[in-house]
Design a protein around this motif. Structure first.
Motif, PDB file in Angstrom:
ATOM      1  N   UNK A   1       0.837  -1.214   0.000  1.00  0.00           N
ATOM      2  CA  UNK A   1       0.000   0.000   0.000  1.00  0.00           C
ATOM      3  C   UNK A   1       0.868   1.259   0.000  1.00  0.00           C
ATOM      4  N   UNK A   2       1.994   1.214   0.694  1.00  0.00           N
ATOM      5  CA  UNK A   2       2.902   2.365   0.695  1.00  0.00           C
ATOM      6  C   UNK A   2       3.458   2.594  -0.708  1.00  0.00           C
ATOM      7  N   UNK A   3       3.817   1.527  -1.408  1.00  0.00           N
ATOM      8  CA  UNK A   3       4.303   1.670  -2.781  1.00  0.00           C
ATOM      9  C   UNK A   3       3.235   2.307  -3.656  1.00  0.00           C
ATOM     10  N   UNK A   4       1.965   2.013  -3.363  1.00  0.00           N
ATOM     11  CA  UNK A   4       0.853   2.581  -4.118  1.00  0.00           C
ATOM     12  C   UNK A   4       0.741   4.094  -3.992  1.00  0.00           C
ATOM     13  N   UNK A   5       1.301   4.643  -2.914  1.00  0.00           N
ATOM     14  CA  UNK A   5       1.275   6.106  -2.735  1.00  0.00           C
ATOM     15  C   UNK A   5       2.657   6.707  -2.953  1.00  0.00           C
ATOM     16  N   UNK A   6       3.553   5.901  -3.554  1.00  0.00           N
ATOM     17  CA  UNK A   6       4.878   6.419  -3.902  1.00  0.00           C
ATOM     18  C   UNK A   6       5.907   6.423  -2.787  1.00  0.00           C
ATOM     19  N   UNK A   7       5.685   5.640  -1.747  1.00  0.00           N
ATOM     20  CA  UNK A   7       6.621   5.545  -0.627  1.00  0.00           C
ATOM     21  C   UNK A   7       7.229   4.153  -0.592  1.00  0.00           C
ATOM     22  N   UNK A   8       8.468   4.050  -0.143  1.00  0.00           N
ATOM     23  CA  UNK A   8       9.173   2.777  -0.068  1.00  0.00           C
ATOM     24  C   UNK A   8       9.298   2.356   1.385  1.00  0.00           C
ATOM     25  N   UNK A   9       9.180   1.048   1.634  1.00  0.00           N
ATOM     26  CA  UNK A   9       9.290   0.500   2.988  1.00  0.00           C
ATOM     27  C   UNK A   9      10.237  -0.699   2.965  1.00  0.00           C
ATOM     28  N   UNK A  10      11.195  -0.713   3.869  1.00  0.00           N
ATOM     29  CA  UNK A  10      12.091  -1.852   4.047  1.00  0.00           C
ATOM     30  C   UNK A  10      11.536  -2.713   5.178  1.00  0.00           C
ATOM     31  N   UNK A  11      10.995  -3.871   4.817  1.00  0.00           N
ATOM     32  CA  UNK A  11      10.361  -4.736   5.815  1.00  0.00           C
ATOM     33  C   UNK A  11      11.341  -5.145   6.912  1.00  0.00           C
ATOM     34  N   UNK A  12      12.554  -5.547   6.535  1.00  0.00           N
ATOM     35  CA  UNK A  12      13.521  -5.955   7.561  1.00  0.00           C
ATOM     36  C   UNK A  12      13.782  -4.823   8.541  1.00  0.00           C
ATOM     37  N   UNK A  13      13.877  -3.627   8.040  1.00  0.00           N
ATOM     38  CA  UNK A  13      14.140  -2.490   8.917  1.00  0.00           C
ATOM     39  C   UNK A  13      12.936  -2.208   9.819  1.00  0.00           C
ATOM     40  N   UNK A  14      11.738  -2.451   9.319  1.00  0.00           N
ATOM     41  CA  UNK A  14      10.532  -2.285  10.140  1.00  0.00           C
ATOM     42  C   UNK A  14      10.580  -3.226  11.340  1.00  0.00           C
ATOM     43  N   UNK A  15      11.207  -4.375  11.160  1.00  0.00           N
ATOM     44  CA  UNK A  15      11.266  -5.368  12.235  1.00  0.00           C
ATOM     45  C   UNK A  15      12.250  -4.997  13.333  1.00  0.00           C
ATOM     46  N   UNK A  16      13.314  -4.277  12.998  1.00  0.00           N
ATOM     47  CA  UNK A  16      14.380  -4.071  13.983  1.00  0.00           C
ATOM     48  C   UNK A  16      14.729  -2.624  14.279  1.00  0.00           C
ATOM     49  N   UNK A  17      14.159  -1.690  13.573  1.00  0.00           N
ATOM     50  CA  UNK A  17      14.466  -0.277  13.779  1.00  0.00           C
ATOM     51  C   UNK A  17      13.173   0.466  14.098  1.00  0.00           C
ATOM     52  N   UNK A  18      12.885   0.591  15.394  1.00  0.00           N
ATOM     53  CA  UNK A  18      11.617   1.197  15.815  1.00  0.00           C
ATOM     54  C   UNK A  18      11.480   2.640  15.349  1.00  0.00           C
ATOM     55  N   UNK A  19      12.558   3.404  15.354  1.00  0.00           N
ATOM     56  CA  UNK A  19      12.473   4.796  14.887  1.00  0.00           C
ATOM     57  C   UNK A  19      12.060   4.844  13.421  1.00  0.00           C
ATOM     58  N   UNK A  20      12.672   4.004  12.616  1.00  0.00           N
ATOM     59  CA  UNK A  20      12.312   3.926  11.199  1.00  0.00           C
ATOM     60  C   UNK A  20      10.852   3.501  11.050  1.00  0.00           C
ATOM     61  N   UNK A  21      10.443   2.489  11.817  1.00  0.00           N
ATOM     62  CA  UNK A  21       9.069   2.003  11.736  1.00  0.00           C
ATOM     63  C   UNK A  21       8.078   3.109  12.069  1.00  0.00           C
TER      64      UNK A  21
END
Length: 94
Positions: free
Chosen positions: A44-64
């Motif tokens: 869904x983020x890609x659908x609005x032109x944003x990129x998300x790194x799933x691995x980083x979502x798992x281990x970097x709370x600030x990024x998440x």
């Protein structure tokens, strides 16, 4: 197959990997995140032109939290709902 700079190992996994509620450990209060939820969020983020790194979502709370805040400000109502779901998971009981 060599990976290009724009892809990760997750991009080469079969789609079945993301289904069925596969739970992986993460540094969030609930200790685990559902890969299907993260994959939906990423899509869904890609659908609005944003990129998300799933691995980083798992281990970097600030990024998440930054990605969740960006999603919450989007016009896509489903993406906003996913953002709220993820926010609740990251804010859950410790």
């Amino acid at each position: 197959m060599p990976l290009s700079h724009d892809t990760t190992e997750l991009d080469h996994l079969p789609l079945a990997y993301f289904g069925g509620g596969r739970i992986l450990p993460a540094l969030v209060p609930a200790c685990c995140l559902d890969m299907g939820l993260l994959a939906s969020f990423q899509f869904r983020m890609e659908g609005v032109g944003e990129w998300v790194a799933i691995q980083r979502m798992r281990y970097d709370r600030c990024y998440a939290f930054e990605r969740i805040a960006t999603a919450h400000g989007a016009t896509d109502p489903l993406l906003r709902r996913l953002a709220l779901m993820l926010f609740e998971i990251y804010q859950g009981p410790r």
